[in-house]
Scaffold this motif. Structure first.
Motif, PDB file in Angstrom:
ATOM      1  N   PRO A  63       0.828  -1.202   0.000  1.00 19.00           N
ATOM      2  CA  PRO A  63       0.000   0.000   0.000  1.00 19.00           C
ATOM      3  C   PRO A  63       0.870   1.263   0.000  1.00 19.00           C
ATOM      4  N   VAL A  64       0.501   2.240  -0.821  1.00 21.47           N
ATOM      5  CA  VAL A  64       1.180   3.542  -0.823  1.00 21.47           C
ATOM      6  C   VAL A  64       0.128   4.641  -0.893  1.00 21.47           C
ATOM      7  N   GLU A  65       0.530   5.830  -0.485  1.00 21.54           N
ATOM      8  CA  GLU A  65      -0.376   6.963  -0.503  1.00 21.54           C
ATOM      9  C   GLU A  65      -0.274   7.710  -1.836  1.00 21.54           C
ATOM     10  N   LYS A  66      -1.433   8.013  -2.401  1.00 20.71           N
ATOM     11  CA  LYS A  66      -1.497   8.745  -3.672  1.00 20.71           C
ATOM     12  C   LYS A  66      -0.791  10.094  -3.553  1.00 20.71           C
ATOM     13  N   GLY A  67       0.055  10.399  -4.541  1.00 18.35           N
ATOM     14  CA  GLY A  67       0.732  11.685  -4.609  1.00 18.35           C
ATOM     15  C   GLY A  67       1.914  11.849  -3.675  1.00 18.35           C
ATOM     16  N   LYS A  68       2.230  10.839  -2.883  1.00 19.28           N
ATOM     17  CA  LYS A  68       3.331  10.933  -1.917  1.00 19.28           C
ATOM     18  C   LYS A  68       4.577  10.270  -2.497  1.00 19.28           C
ATOM     19  N   PRO A  69       5.704  10.986  -2.568  1.00 18.06           N
ATOM     20  CA  PRO A  69       6.936  10.385  -3.094  1.00 18.06           C
ATOM     21  C   PRO A  69       7.305   9.129  -2.301  1.00 18.06           C
ATOM     22  N   ILE A 131       1.182  -2.601  -6.380  1.00 18.19           N
ATOM     23  CA  ILE A 131       1.189  -1.468  -5.467  1.00 18.19           C
ATOM     24  C   ILE A 131      -0.244  -0.967  -5.431  1.00 18.19           C
ATOM     25  N   VAL A 132      -0.803  -0.899  -4.230  1.00 15.83           N
ATOM     26  CA  VAL A 132      -2.165  -0.419  -4.053  1.00 15.83           C
ATOM     27  C   VAL A 132      -2.085   1.042  -3.635  1.00 15.83           C
ATOM     28  N   VAL A 133      -2.449   1.924  -4.557  1.00 17.23           N
ATOM     29  CA  VAL A 133      -2.362   3.366  -4.323  1.00 17.23           C
ATOM     30  C   VAL A 133      -3.681   3.820  -3.710  1.00 17.23           C
ATOM     31  N   GLN A 134      -3.585   4.396  -2.500  1.00 20.85           N
ATOM     32  CA  GLN A 134      -4.792   4.805  -1.763  1.00 20.85           C
ATOM     33  C   GLN A 134      -4.873   6.306  -1.637  1.00 20.85           C
TER      34      GLN A 134
END
Length: 134
Positions: A63-69, A131-134
């Motif tokens: 999981p990763v956060e949308k727009g976050k490097p 990668i699950v972009v949240q």
């Protein structure tokens, strides 16, 4: 004898290519759960560590956060895999390809612009992760 060798040599190369192909079909272990495993990350950072083993990419859902490097750090720990390179589709049309030398960490910095699922895979597209972009 020469005619025999003419057919034998190509057959040996084809057999070697088939035998030496991707090892993904030998995956063992527990069935995947509906919740993705927690990635290996350092506290306060956006660095996700992914290890390449005989079972593939571990973890294979991150999981990763949308727009976050974010930095994806790949380390290949085995030669018994076809995942000797990684191809990452960032989601905005950008494709990143990197070789994965044995026992060396390769970092890929990316920012995922929209929510959804982004795939990464070996060069043969047989060993995959998401990668699950949240």
């Amino acid at each position: 004898m020469t005619a025999f060798l003419k057919y034998l040599v190509p057959a040996i190369f084809v057999s070697a290519a088939l035998i030496g192909g991707c090892n993904k079909d030998k995956v063992t272990g527990p069935a995947p759960s509906s919740t993705p495993p927690t990635p290996s990350a350092r506290a306060g950072s956006n660095r996700l560590e992914i290890v390449v083993t005989e079972n593939g990419f571990e973890p294979d859902h991150l999981p990763v956060e949308k727009g976050k490097p974010t930095t994806l750090a790949f380390t290949r720990k085995t030669d018994k895999t076809c995942a000797k390179e990684v191809i990452l589709q960032v989601g905005d049309g950008t494709k990143v390809e990197r070789a994965l030398p044995l026992n060396e960490t390769v970092e890929i910095a990316a920012t995922f612009p929209k929510a959804g699922e982004v795939q990464f895979a070996c060069g043969m597209d047989m060993v995959k992760g998401h990668i699950v972009v949240q």
